[in-house]
Design an enzyme around this catalytic site. Structure first.
Site, PDB file in Angstrom:
ATOM      1  N   TYR A 182     -56.317 -56.644  11.871  1.00 42.49           N
ATOM      2  CA  TYR A 182     -57.111 -57.085  13.003  1.00 42.49           C
ATOM      3  C   TYR A 182     -58.367 -57.793  12.460  1.00 42.49           C
ATOM      4  CZ  TYR A 182     -60.099 -56.886  17.060  1.00 42.49           C
ATOM      5  OH  TYR A 182     -60.945 -57.224  18.085  1.00 42.49           O
ATOM      6  N   LYS A 222     -56.391 -50.973  23.970  1.00 40.84           N
ATOM      7  CA  LYS A 222     -55.075 -51.603  24.030  1.00 40.84           C
ATOM      8  C   LYS A 222     -54.087 -50.718  24.797  1.00 40.84           C
ATOM      9  CE  LYS A 222     -57.425 -54.443  21.531  1.00 40.84           C
ATOM     10  NZ  LYS A 222     -57.421 -54.467  20.083  1.00 40.84           N
ATOM     11  N   ASP A 228     -54.332 -47.555  11.020  1.00 38.28           N
ATOM     12  CA  ASP A 228     -54.617 -48.086  12.358  1.00 38.28           C
ATOM     13  C   ASP A 228     -53.305 -48.053  13.133  1.00 38.28           C
ATOM     14  OD1 ASP A 228     -55.002 -49.720  14.617  1.00 38.28           O
ATOM     15  OD2 ASP A 228     -56.507 -50.938  13.595  1.00 38.28           O
ATOM     16  N   ARG A 288     -74.523 -37.652  24.362  1.00 35.56           N
ATOM     17  CA  ARG A 288     -74.209 -38.384  23.118  1.00 35.56           C
ATOM     18  C   ARG A 288     -73.426 -37.477  22.178  1.00 35.56           C
ATOM     19  NH1 ARG A 288     -77.790 -38.412  19.363  1.00 35.56           N
ATOM     20  NH2 ARG A 288     -79.585 -38.898  20.686  1.00 35.56           N
TER      21      ARG A 288
HETATM   22  C1  LIG Z   1     -58.396 -54.518  19.086  1.00 31.48           C
HETATM   23  C2  LIG Z   1     -58.121 -53.874  17.803  1.00 31.48           C
HETATM   24  C3  LIG Z   1     -59.122 -53.223  17.087  1.00 31.48           C
HETATM   25  C4  LIG Z   1     -60.564 -53.196  17.550  1.00 31.48           C
HETATM   26  O1  LIG Z   1     -60.706 -52.486  18.738  1.00 31.48           O
HETATM   27  P1  LIG Z   1     -61.782 -52.839  19.898  1.00 31.48           P
HETATM   28  O2  LIG Z   1     -61.497 -51.825  20.919  1.00 31.48           O
HETATM   29  O3  LIG Z   1     -61.548 -54.239  20.337  1.00 31.48           O
HETATM   30  O4  LIG Z   1     -63.131 -52.689  19.261  1.00 31.48           O
HETATM   31  C5  LIG Z   1     -58.772 -52.604  15.894  1.00 31.48           C
HETATM   32  N1  LIG Z   1     -57.515 -52.638  15.434  1.00 31.48           N
HETATM   33  C6  LIG Z   1     -56.528 -53.257  16.090  1.00 31.48           C
HETATM   34  C7  LIG Z   1     -55.140 -53.266  15.542  1.00 31.48           C
HETATM   35  C8  LIG Z   1     -56.794 -53.897  17.291  1.00 31.48           C
HETATM   36  O5  LIG Z   1     -55.807 -54.540  17.947  1.00 31.48           O
END
Ligand SMILES: *Cc1c(COP(=O)(O)O)cnc(C)c1O
Length: 378
Positions: A97, A194, A169, A45
């Site tokens: 998001y 992604k 982000d 962890r």
């Molecule tokens: C998918 C996404 C998230 C969240 O990520 P997860 O891996 O699904 O928890 C945050 N920001 C953006 C821009 C995203 O496309």
């Protein structure tokens, strides 16, 4: 080392047996070397060798002092919010998001943090919202799904003048096309699910920071919360990152072709794509990015046309998420942005005629033919 080489070789470790891929250390705990002797690993962890290797690569790609891997992008964001305890003010983009909006509105705000949501592409507006207790500015650029572009350097200056952090982000463009820390951001967030993972086969998230001190504060919360990325998932993401540059190059080229093609169709009212020279953020994008990414949103002439496309596509898949090798098409109103109050969603143009496409690595002609038959069929 250039960025595409860095995807494969940055922070490459040295395995005692010469393994070229980082081994999967599927172990919860590690034997101590001796009483009162420091061991690099004690419990997974806290840290694990497979995770440490991946984190070092991501930190190198983003140009960060440290990177921490999480079980998902949302786990990373949730840990990031612990920096603010339960007071203070955050200025956040208003087109985000959907999960980030849910976290801010339904978890962080009830705990005592106050938010102003604003179009962060308007730096003057961001500046006007600064208050004595502003602790951070949170930006998604380009934003999801209406592709507003924020000038990271300008907003970083506003944040720092107020003693606040800038958090970006960077999921949509990845460090290959945009490096927010170099432009003044303090924290970069990724959904590694992604582009970094890139194969729609694992969830992952990252926080990348510009100072060791910020990294240490976040690592304390990370080990306490325990939403860490498992060794096998670390292996998958590391494998994905190795091909990031070639995937993204193809995905970006496909997106450009799809965006141009969509624009020529009479049933398509508007195409949101940051690579169009007439996109309002084009000058900023050209200044701060080295590519336009592979995301497109579009508004159709009627909800019937939108639904017909979703029903008829065969190569593109009607599914949530983005960034993977498969081209995906989503209906934000019903999926990623379903939790956002309807009036607000409509005000931003996310209506029942609005779709979002993530271009994959298929042959562009197959994608265009698929969209054509979906658009022209009954
Ligand atoms: C998918 C996404 C998230 C969240 O990520 P997860 O891996 O699904 O928890 C945050 N920001 C953006 C821009 C995203 O496309």
């Amino acid at each position: 080392m250039r960025k595409d080489t860095a995807c494969i070789h940055a922070a490459r470790g040295k395995d005692e047996h010469g393994a070229i891929a980082t081994p999967i250390y599927q172990s919860a705990t590690f034997v101590h070397k001796g009483v009162e002797e420091e061991s690099p690993y004690s419990y997974s962890r806290v840290q694990n060798p497979t995770r440490a290797a991946l984190e070092a690569r991501i930190a190198a790609l983003e140009g960060g002092a440290d990177a921490i891997a999480f079980a998902s992008g949302m786990a990373a964001e949730t840990v990031m919010m612990t920096l603010f305890e339960s007071s203070g003010h955050i200025i956040s983009g208003d087109d985000l998001y959907g999960g980030s909006i849910r976290l801010f509105r339904h978890v962080s705000a009830p705990s005592g943090i106050r938010f102003d949501f604003v179009d962060t592409s308007d730096a003057e507006k961001v500046k006007s919202l600064i208050r004595p207790d502003t602790k951070a500015i949170y930006v998604e650029t380009p934003s999801n799904p209406v592709m507003q572009v924020t000038d990271i350097r300008a907003v970083a200056e506003i944040a720092h003048a107020a003693g606040a952090l800038l958090i970006v982000d960077n999921t949509f463009l990845t460090p290959l096309f945009q490096r927010p820390l170099e432009l003044g951001a303090d924290i970069v967030i990724h959904s590694g699910t992604k582009y970094l993972g890139g194969h729609n086969d694992t969830l992952a998230g990252f926080l990348v920071v510009n100072t060791k001190e910020l990294g240490e504060r976040l690592r304390f919360f990370a080990k306490t919360v325990g939403a860490c990325l498992s060794p096998f998932d670390c292996f998958l993401v590391e494998r994905g990152v190795k091909t990031l540059a070639v995937r993204l190059e193809r995905q970006a080229a496909n997106a450009q072709k799809i965006a141009c093609w969509l624009r020529s169709r009479p049933q398509v009212r508007k195409v949101y794509y940051i690579g169009f020279p007439d996109h309002p953020g084009f000058a900023v994008t050209s200044k701060q990015c080295t590519g336009y990414g592979a995301m497109i949103s579009l508004e159709l002439d009627s909800p019937e046309t939108a639904k017909k496309i979703l029903r008829r596509v065969k190569v593109l898949q009607y599914a949530e998420s983005l960034g993977g090798v498969e081209s995906l098409i989503t209906y934000p109103m019903l999926q990623t942005h379903a939790d956002i109050p309807e009036a607000e969603r409509r005000a931003r143009g996310i209506n029942d005629r609005f779709l979002r496409i993530s271009a994959g690595i298929e042959n562009a002609d197959d994608l265009l033919e698929d969209l054509e038959q979906a658009l022209e069929g009954k």
